[in-house]
Write a protein that holds these residues in place. Structure first.
Motif, PDB file in Angstrom:
ATOM      1  N   LYS A  17       0.913  -1.270  -0.053  1.00  0.00           N
ATOM      2  CA  LYS A  17       0.066   0.187   0.080  1.00  0.00           C
ATOM      3  C   LYS A  17       0.971   1.373   0.201  1.00  0.00           C
ATOM      4  N   ILE A  18       2.064   1.059   0.446  1.00  0.00           N
ATOM      5  CA  ILE A  18       2.965   2.230   0.690  1.00  0.00           C
ATOM      6  C   ILE A  18       3.426   2.552  -1.028  1.00  0.00           C
ATOM      7  N   ALA A  19       3.562   1.338  -1.687  1.00  0.00           N
ATOM      8  CA  ALA A  19       3.947   1.696  -3.103  1.00  0.00           C
ATOM      9  C   ALA A  19       2.744   2.160  -3.886  1.00  0.00           C
ATOM     10  N   ASP A  20       1.512   1.653  -3.720  1.00  0.00           N
ATOM     11  CA  ASP A  20       0.162   2.147  -4.236  1.00  0.00           C
ATOM     12  C   ASP A  20       0.069   3.685  -4.047  1.00  0.00           C
ATOM     13  N   CYS A  41       2.865   4.250 -13.588  1.00  0.00           N
ATOM     14  CA  CYS A  41       4.302   4.142 -12.797  1.00  0.00           C
ATOM     15  C   CYS A  41       3.898   3.183 -11.567  1.00  0.00           C
ATOM     16  N   GLU A  42       5.157   2.597 -11.745  1.00  0.00           N
ATOM     17  CA  GLU A  42       5.291   1.445 -10.602  1.00  0.00           C
ATOM     18  C   GLU A  42       6.225   1.974  -9.379  1.00  0.00           C
ATOM     19  N   THR A  43       6.095   1.569  -8.469  1.00  0.00           N
ATOM     20  CA  THR A  43       6.782   1.680  -7.203  1.00  0.00           C
ATOM     21  C   THR A  43       7.403   0.596  -6.459  1.00  0.00           C
ATOM     22  N   LEU A  44       8.480   0.284  -6.109  1.00  0.00           N
ATOM     23  CA  LEU A  44       9.019  -0.800  -5.351  1.00  0.00           C
ATOM     24  C   LEU A  44       9.662  -0.236  -4.146  1.00  0.00           C
ATOM     25  N   GLN A  49      14.967   1.879   0.773  1.00  0.00           N
ATOM     26  CA  GLN A  49      14.908   2.206  -0.596  1.00  0.00           C
ATOM     27  C   GLN A  49      13.623   2.211  -1.301  1.00  0.00           C
ATOM     28  N   VAL A  50      13.384   3.197  -2.183  1.00  0.00           N
ATOM     29  CA  VAL A  50      12.291   3.275  -2.971  1.00  0.00           C
ATOM     30  C   VAL A  50      12.767   3.300  -4.472  1.00  0.00           C
ATOM     31  N   VAL A  91      15.766   7.231  -2.830  1.00  0.00           N
ATOM     32  CA  VAL A  91      14.783   7.254  -3.955  1.00  0.00           C
ATOM     33  C   VAL A  91      15.410   7.103  -5.371  1.00  0.00           C
ATOM     34  N   LEU A  92      15.222   5.980  -5.994  1.00  0.00           N
ATOM     35  CA  LEU A  92      15.883   6.092  -7.437  1.00  0.00           C
ATOM     36  C   LEU A  92      14.639   6.169  -8.366  1.00  0.00           C
ATOM     37  N   SER A  93      14.726   7.088  -9.292  1.00  0.00           N
ATOM     38  CA  SER A  93      13.777   7.535 -10.398  1.00  0.00           C
ATOM     39  C   SER A  93      14.304   6.607 -11.703  1.00  0.00           C
TER      40      SER A  93
END
Length: 422
Positions: A17-20, A41-44, A49-50, A91-93
């Motif tokens: 849910k953090i990722a969502d 966009c997706e989040t891990l 680390q993000v 945080v890596l984009s």
């Protein structure tokens, strides 16, 4: 035959849910400054680390790292002992521009003929067993965690709670599908190590959950639903014992892994596509909202007690490839599912651009839906402020959960010839 049915929910601090929420915060910020932005966009998230990935076509430049940090802090990951906090995590984009091959299928000179952002099937579902027309098992699972989060934030009655949590509710149903009693409740909540004696700590948590949390949840229910809470409920509270290590340090999280929590708790159907991180040109999201809107208004109109609606799409094509309605034998007044489907098809324009317009989906309205379910929520107006890296700000009045409005109830009663006063 009588049976048991179970649904689960997860808190805003659960890793998935953090990722969502991060993915939908990005969507909202893009749409605030560029309503026609195309975003996937997706989040891990994992220990400290993000990672952000995906495709965007927009005229706006955002500080995506800061948006991610602000979201994490808002959820409650603000302490270094959690091994994941908004101020110190990396945080890596890896977000890049949307493919022209996808974009040409979506963007058309005639906006009304905008094609679907991908092929796919979507389902909408509604049942009259709860006041908000979602399965009661799921509704109660969400309400438990909302109240738990309120207790965590207040820090008064229970002062050791951490953000990660899960709930599960099992209800005994009669053979005619009516809720009879609450059978089992499972709650796992992350917590501080506030006692050296682990058994005593587990006992204290169980006592507080049953005697502090649950009365607050039950007090907010209707009398009919309060009556389902009998004395013989089985409680499993933190069944493994300790739950100190949680959040992204305890388990990695990824956008789109809680699609059943987001929808109907295992009832109805699901096409498999996630919602969060997608702008409304993706029918995985917009058409799922539209079919929910149809199903809820249909059940609220009194045509049936429950409804499952499926719609399918081809990428780049505006008109749906199929339309299906199943009322599971609960249709009233002699209407067949085929007849109901024809009325709905003629009433609701399911082309992507029409859905966007009808439900006002080009607003920055998605962060609030990214935890505690997208369905069964309360439509409301809120004021939101967004900021660009250059200091420019924009404040907007945003209408949330438009797909939950009962604005077609009267029209459907008229179309089906139902006298609402009877």
């Amino acid at each position: 035959m009588a049976y048991l049915f179970t649904s689960e929910s997860v808190s805003e601090g659960h890793p998935d849910k953090i990722a969502d929420q991060i993915s939908d915060a990005l969507i909202d910020n893009f749409l605030a400054f560029d309503p026609e932005a195309k975003v996937a966009c997706e989040t891990l998230v994992t220990t400290g680390q993000v990672i952000l990935a995906g495709e965007v076509k927009s005229s706006v430049y955002l500080d995506v790292q800061q948006i991610a940090r602000d979201t994490i802090n808002r959820i409650g990951y603000t302490k270094s002992e959690y091994m994941f906090d908004g101020n110190s995590c990396g945080v890596l984009s890896a977000i890049h521009e949307q493919s022209d091959d996808i974009n040409r299928g979506v963007v058309k000179s005639n906006k009304k003929e905008q094609g679907a952002g991908d092929q796919g099937i979507v389902f909408g579902f509604a049942t009259n067993e709860s006041d908000n027309y979602i399965p009661l098992t799921l509704d109660l699972s969400h309400q438990i965690l909302k109240e738990l989060a309120a207790l965590r934030r207040s820090g008064k009655d229970i002062n050791y709670l951490r953000p990660d949590a899960k709930s599960q509710v099992t209800i005994a149903y009669s053979d005619d599908h009516q809720p009879q009693r609450i059978n089992t409740i499972v709650i796992s909540t992350q917590h501080d190590p506030f006692m050296k004696d682990e058994k005593a700590m587990a006992a204290k948590i169980k006592e507080d959950i049953i005697n502090i949390l649950m009365p607050k949840v039950i007090a907010k229910l209707t009398p009919a639903h309060r009556a389902l809470f009998e004395n013989n409920i089985t409680y499993h509270i933190n069944p493994t014992g300790n739950f100190v290590i949680g959040g992204p340090h305890g388990d990695s999280g990824l956008t789109g892994r809680k699609i059943i929590v987001d929808t109907y708790g295992g009832r109805g159907g699901h096409g498999g596509g996630a919602f969060s991180g997608k702008d409304p040109s993706k029918v995985d999201r917009s058409a799922a909202y539209a079919t929910r809107h149809m199903a809820k208004n249909l059940v609220a109109s009194g045509v049936c007690d429950q409804a499952l609606i499926q719609v399918s799409y081809a990428i780049g094509v505006a008109k749906p490839t199929s339309f299906y309605v199943n009322t599971a034998g609960t249709s009233k007044y002699g209407f067949s599912d085929e007849a109901i489907a024809k009325v709905l098809e003629n009433t609701f324009d399911m082309r992507p651009a029409a859905i966007e317009e009808r439900l006002k989906l080009r607003q920055p309205m998605y962060t609030e839906a990214a935890a505690y379910g997208h369905m069964g929520r309360v439509p409301q107006m809120v004021k939101k402020t967004f900021k660009l890296p250059n200091g420019e700000t924009k404040t907007l009045h945003v209408e949330l959960f438009t797909w939950e409005k009962l604005d077609y109830k009267d029209k459907l009663q008229e179309l089906f010839g139902i006298n609402a006063s009877k």
